[in-house]
Enzyme design. Sequence first.
Site, short mmCIF file in Angstrom:
data_model
loop_
_atom_site.label_atom_id
_atom_site.label_comp_id
_atom_site.label_asym_id
_atom_site.label_seq_id
_atom_site.Cartn_x
_atom_site.Cartn_y
_atom_site.Cartn_z
N CYS A 32 -0.70 0.24 1.86
CA CYS A 32 0.23 0.89 0.93
C CYS A 32 1.69 0.58 1.32
O CYS A 32 2.19 1.07 2.33
CB CYS A 32 -0.04 2.40 0.97
SG CYS A 32 1.19 3.41 0.15
N CYS A 35 4.02 3.56 1.56
CA CYS A 35 3.69 4.33 2.78
C CYS A 35 4.44 3.76 3.97
O CYS A 35 4.97 4.51 4.81
CB CYS A 35 2.19 4.30 3.05
SG CYS A 35 1.17 5.05 1.77
#
Length: 108
Positions: A32, A35
């Site tokens: 991600c 993230c």
Amino acid sequence: MSTTKDVSEATFEADVLQAQKPVIVDFWAEWCGPCRMLSPILDAIAGEHSEKIDVVKVNVDDNPAIAAKYGITSIPAVYVFKDGEVAAKSIGAKPKQVLEQEFSAFIN
């Protein structure tokens, strides 16, 4: 150096639900991109507010039961747990100032 702690299904109850102070939980995954952008921001918040709050990370790929229990369908998802309950949520990567404002009740 990261000031956050990795939490797993085995340690979630002790590290988050039974914690003495509020805990920011970063639900994330290795793949991600947002993230990874959020990680240094949470590290900074953890370092600056360590007396008021703990910050931990839960990899949703490695700990699917926790992600399912809390209905994590989009990451990054940042939850604040207080007294074993979800007290606040923030979905998506946001600037440090925005997160600090959203979580001000727990860090100020």
